[in-house]
Design an enzyme around this catalytic site. Structure first.
Site, PDB file in Angstrom:
ATOM      1  CB  SER A 146     -44.957  63.917  13.233  1.00 46.90           C
ATOM      2  OG  SER A 146     -44.218  65.094  12.978  1.00 46.90           O
ATOM      3  CE1 TYR A 159     -39.982  61.606  12.089  1.00 43.64           C
ATOM      4  CE2 TYR A 159     -41.170  63.603  11.491  1.00 43.64           C
ATOM      5  CZ  TYR A 159     -40.791  62.671  12.444  1.00 43.64           C
ATOM      6  OH  TYR A 159     -41.235  62.801  13.741  1.00 43.64           O
TER       7      TYR A 159
HETATM    8  P1  NAP Z   1     -35.678  59.481  20.075  1.00 42.56           P
HETATM    9  O1  NAP Z   1     -35.226  59.762  21.468  1.00 42.56           O
HETATM   10  O2  NAP Z   1     -34.677  59.445  18.979  1.00 42.56           O
HETATM   11  O3  NAP Z   1     -36.521  58.125  20.124  1.00 42.56           O
HETATM   12  C1  NAP Z   1     -36.625  57.228  19.067  1.00 42.56           C
HETATM   13  C2  NAP Z   1     -36.629  55.834  19.645  1.00 42.56           C
HETATM   14  O4  NAP Z   1     -36.832  54.882  18.581  1.00 42.56           O
HETATM   15  C3  NAP Z   1     -35.284  55.506  20.298  1.00 42.56           C
HETATM   16  O5  NAP Z   1     -35.493  54.893  21.545  1.00 42.56           O
HETATM   17  C4  NAP Z   1     -34.657  54.542  19.303  1.00 42.56           C
HETATM   18  O6  NAP Z   1     -33.762  53.635  19.909  1.00 42.56           O
HETATM   19  C5  NAP Z   1     -35.877  53.844  18.739  1.00 42.56           C
HETATM   20  N1  NAP Z   1     -35.542  53.222  17.457  1.00 42.56           N
HETATM   21  C6  NAP Z   1     -34.906  53.794  16.417  1.00 42.56           C
HETATM   22  N2  NAP Z   1     -34.697  52.883  15.446  1.00 42.56           N
HETATM   23  C7  NAP Z   1     -35.212  51.708  15.902  1.00 42.56           C
HETATM   24  C8  NAP Z   1     -35.276  50.402  15.369  1.00 42.56           C
HETATM   25  N3  NAP Z   1     -34.753  50.108  14.172  1.00 42.56           N
HETATM   26  N4  NAP Z   1     -35.857  49.438  16.110  1.00 42.56           N
HETATM   27  C9  NAP Z   1     -36.371  49.716  17.348  1.00 42.56           C
HETATM   28  N5  NAP Z   1     -36.331  50.938  17.905  1.00 42.56           N
HETATM   29  C10 NAP Z   1     -35.745  51.924  17.178  1.00 42.56           C
HETATM   30  O7  NAP Z   1     -36.737  60.571  19.615  1.00 42.56           O
HETATM   31  P2  NAP Z   1     -38.228  60.908  20.089  1.00 42.56           P
HETATM   32  O8  NAP Z   1     -38.437  62.320  19.777  1.00 42.56           O
HETATM   33  O9  NAP Z   1     -38.478  60.419  21.468  1.00 42.56           O
HETATM   34  O10 NAP Z   1     -39.101  60.069  19.045  1.00 42.56           O
HETATM   35  C11 NAP Z   1     -40.156  59.210  19.430  1.00 42.56           C
HETATM   36  C12 NAP Z   1     -41.274  59.314  18.399  1.00 42.56           C
HETATM   37  O11 NAP Z   1     -41.830  60.624  18.457  1.00 42.56           O
HETATM   38  C13 NAP Z   1     -40.826  59.126  16.956  1.00 42.56           C
HETATM   39  O12 NAP Z   1     -41.795  58.373  16.245  1.00 42.56           O
HETATM   40  C14 NAP Z   1     -40.765  60.532  16.426  1.00 42.56           C
HETATM   41  O13 NAP Z   1     -40.936  60.582  15.034  1.00 42.56           O
HETATM   42  C15 NAP Z   1     -41.941  61.129  17.151  1.00 42.56           C
HETATM   43  N6  NAP Z   1     -41.975  62.586  17.207  1.00 42.56           N
HETATM   44  C16 NAP Z   1     -41.027  63.299  17.870  1.00 42.56           C
HETATM   45  C17 NAP Z   1     -41.112  64.685  17.905  1.00 42.56           C
HETATM   46  C18 NAP Z   1     -40.109  65.539  18.624  1.00 42.56           C
HETATM   47  O14 NAP Z   1     -40.207  66.771  18.552  1.00 42.56           O
HETATM   48  N7  NAP Z   1     -39.147  64.980  19.343  1.00 42.56           N
HETATM   49  C19 NAP Z   1     -42.170  65.340  17.271  1.00 42.56           C
HETATM   50  C20 NAP Z   1     -43.117  64.578  16.602  1.00 42.56           C
HETATM   51  C21 NAP Z   1     -43.019  63.208  16.574  1.00 42.56           C
HETATM   52  P3  NAP Z   1     -32.164  53.983  19.909  1.00 42.56           P
HETATM   53  O15 NAP Z   1     -32.019  55.337  20.540  1.00 42.56           O
HETATM   54  O16 NAP Z   1     -31.576  52.870  20.702  1.00 42.56           O
HETATM   55  O17 NAP Z   1     -31.754  53.986  18.460  1.00 42.56           O
END
Ligand code: NAP
Length: 254
Positions: A146, A159
């Site tokens: 991130s 986080y």
């Molecule tokens: P997201 O749509 O909320 O994706 C998170 C995923 O992790 C979801 O599919 C969720 O499943 C899964 N998850 C959560 N808890 C879990 C558990 N206990 N066991 C297994 N799976 C679990 O958000 P995203 O933005 O795509 O995030 C993906 C990654 O990118 C994360 O590591 C996040 O920190 C990182 N990131 C995102 C951004 C951004 O701007 N969006 C920026 C930097 C980094 P459910 O939905 O079924 O709970």
């Protein structure tokens, strides 16, 4: 074309992507499948029908794996049958959760949940799946870091701590495993339109101040991360080790 196929094709490879149900994990899963990998979609609830359908649209193949990554004490046991049936060539540690609260009030259970999903499970999966990669002398691990692997953020201390740790673990594992033919790298996404950033985007002042700082002039899409993941999973990245690749529309350069 021949050059591209040789360097970026993932034909014959098996990839495991965590958090594959939504957002960045879904886009990466589709990207890897479109590049030829058979993708193991790891989620913890519901089904992953939407991701499976999108992979079908690119003529890819996949199967689902249900493991709750917040239950760190049972992950190793649950991985056993999977590892008996599959040699995993590519591991994408993408699943992550965020919890917002001022530090003085921050809930300890939430601190532990964020740490379990965002970093403790990343180590367990990397160790269990990386062991086979090291034995075979090849493999790729891509961790999703991130911008808060570099910056402090606001109201998200767990986080931020977890994502700094993801960057550190990436470098530590790369140092040990580069000579064994296993490349460990990370992607640091900028501000991407997913569930993770919904609260930020709903806050008009924060949303505007974020957008004003992004040179590209837009929030990122989950697909913007998929190409970087294909690159780091492919032969093209055979000499890339311990790198945290920022994909942020220029945010960090501002
Ligand atoms: P997201 O749509 O909320 O994706 C998170 C995923 O992790 C979801 O599919 C969720 O499943 C899964 N998850 C959560 N808890 C879990 C558990 N206990 N066991 C297994 N799976 C679990 O958000 P995203 O933005 O795509 O995030 C993906 C990654 O990118 C994360 O590591 C996040 O920190 C990182 N990131 C995102 C951004 C951004 O701007 N969006 C920026 C930097 C980094 P459910 O939905 O079924 O709970």
């Amino acid at each position: 074309m021949a050059f591209q196929q040789a360097f970026f094709s993932l034909e014959g490879k098996t990839a495991l992507v965590t958090g594959a149900r939504t957002g960045i994990g879904q886009a990466i899963s589709v990207g890897l499948a479109a590049s030829g990998a058979h993708v193991l979609l790891l989620g913890h609830r519901d089904n992953l029908a939407d991701t499976k359908a999108k992979i079908g649209e690119v003529n890819g193949t996949c199967e689902t794996v249900l493991i709750d990554l917040s239950e760190t004490s049972s992950i190793r046991e649950q991985l056993k049958p999977l590892l008996e049936n599959h040699e995993i060539d590519i591991l994408v540690n993408n699943a992550g959760v965020i919890y917002r609260e001022p530090a003085v009030d921050f809930d300890e259970n939430e601190w532990n949940r964020v740490m379990d999903v965002n970093i403790n499970s990343v180590f367990i999966l990397s160790q269990e799946i990386g062991r086979g990669m090291v034995e075979r002398g090849s493999g790729k691990i891509v961790n999703i870091a991130s911008l808060l692997s570099f910056q402090g953020g606001v109201f998200v201390p767990a986080y931020t701590a977890s994502k700094h740790a993801v960057a550190g673990l990436t470098k530590a594992l790369a140092n040990e495993w580069a000579a064994k033919g296993v490349q460990v790298n990370a992607i640091a996404p900028g501000y991407i339109e997913t569930n993770n950033t919904e609260a930020l985007r709903n806050d008009q002042d924060r949303s505007k101040s974020i957008l004003d700082r992004i040179p590209a002039g837009r929030w990122g899409a989950a697909d913007d991360i998929a190409g970087a993941a294909v690159f780091l999973s492919s032969k093209a990245a055979d000499y890339v080790n311990g790198h945290v690749l920022v994909v942020d529309g220029g945010w960090m350069g501002r």
